[in-house]
Design an enzyme around this catalytic site. Structure first.
Site: not given
Ligand code: FAD
Length: 291
Positions: A13, A74, A104-106, A141, A145, A161, A172
């Site tokens: 990465e 990403h 999703r992103g933070d 995670y 998460h 997902k 992570q």
């Molecule tokens: P999701 O998969 O949508 O999950 C987010 C939360 O929502 C989790 O708690 C999940 O359990 C919950 N959830 C999911 N679906 C549902 C549902 N239907 N109902 C209720 N709850 C639900 N961030 C960046 O900004 N830029 C990057 O380039 C980046 N790269 C990353 C690379 C890796 C390998 C990892 C592990 C993370 C990266 N992140 C990045 C961080 C990531 O964007 C954050 O951790 C973000 O908070 C969650 O994204 P996600 O895609 O995992 O979300």
């Protein structure tokens, strides 16, 4: 099946520079990765807007065209619309890049998200609809998460997902392999059967070490904390010990049949090269001749 077919993948990465550093300066460093042939290099993105032109897209183009390496982009979705995502996907397709890490992103305090993509799964199914030939990865995670109520909910949402179209998962970072093995088992029980690539981030300097200790929710084994503590004022030893710890983690993961290792390089090409040289044969890769 031959051993070659069973070899795990090794990927890297990298992240785009902030605008005052510029891609040019960064590429001087990343040029050192030429010839290593990881299975892909992923390029991170800012979570707030798909400000791709000067950042992610530029760097992805360099990885694809200059390093000639399969490239993954990403794509955090909380703050973008379907129209914006569609435009970026078309752009990537024209560049012959068809791997996306759908995120999703933070959610940032004070910034209201867009409504098109609530979770990464919404983005995943949208990408698969728009570009069925794209390979879509998802984040996962091993230590849950932070937004999740509990481990059970986390795994249930991960299963949704994957069912929305994820071809593989990338974890992570973690420093305790036992956490990863437990997570792998939970995924297997939940019928999550796509490859899970283990995210490994070597610690190579004091700033990074302090950041990990203060902010990382991952379990830090005693052996790891001892290294950070003992060498906190000795940069050379800290770097060597941090790299050795990462190599040790990787050897253990591969011995336990991990499907892939994704190395968070922090744009430190020398570290990535060092780890590559020490582990290449585990991934059935060759160290380039000039090495
Ligand atoms: P999701 O998969 O949508 O999950 C987010 C939360 O929502 C989790 O708690 C999940 O359990 C919950 N959830 C999911 N679906 C549902 C549902 N239907 N109902 C209720 N709850 C639900 N961030 C960046 O900004 N830029 C990057 O380039 C980046 N790269 C990353 C690379 C890796 C390998 C990892 C592990 C993370 C990266 N992140 C990045 C961080 C990531 O964007 C954050 O951790 C973000 O908070 C969650 O994204 P996600 O895609 O995992 O979300």
């Amino acid at each position: 099946m031959t051993e070659t077919n069973n070899a795990p993948t090794l990927s890297f990465e990298v992240f785009p520079p902030n605008s005052d550093v510029g891609v040019g300066k960064l590429t001087d460093t990343l040029d050192q990765l030429k010839g290593l042939e990881p299975s892909f290099i992923s390029v991170t993105a800012s979570n707030h807007k798909l400000d791709y032109e000067k950042t992610t897209i530029d760097l992805a183009k360099y990885v694809h065209d200059t390093l000639q390496c399969p490239t993954m982009v990403h794509m955090p979705a909380a703050y973008v619309t379907k129209k914006e995502v569609k435009d970026v996907l078309d752009r990537l397709e024209k560049m012959n890049i068809n791997q996306v890490l759908a995120l999703r992103g933070d959610i940032v305090d004070g910034y209201v998200p867009e409504t098109d993509f609530k979770y990464a799964s919404d983005l995943t199914s949208f990408i698969k609809e728009q570009k069925p030939n794209f390979q879509v990865s998802g984040a996962c995670y091993p230590e849950v998460h932070p937004d999740s109520k509990n481990r059970v909910d986390d795994i249930k949402h991960l299963k949704d997902k994957v069912d929305s179209g994820c071809d593989q998962l990338i974890t992570q970072l973690f420093y305790d392999n036992e956490q990863f093995y437990r997570f792998q088992e939970e995924c297997a029980i939940a019928n999550i059967n796509v490859p899970i690539l283990a995210g490994i981030m070597p610690i190579v300097n004091r700033k990074q070490a302090l950041h990990v200790i203060e902010n990382c929710s991952a379990h830090l084994p005693k052996k790891f904390v001892n290294i950070l503590d003992k060498y906190k004022d000795n940069p050379v030893s800290l770097k060597e010990a941090g790299i050795a710890y990462a190599v040790d983690q990787i050897v253990d993961l591969v011995t336990n049949d991990v499907q892939g290792v994704h190395l968070y390089t922090m744009n430190k090409s020398d570290t990535a090269k060092h780890i590559f040289r020490n582990t290449a044969s585990l991934f059935d890769l060759e160290v380039p001749v000039e090495e």
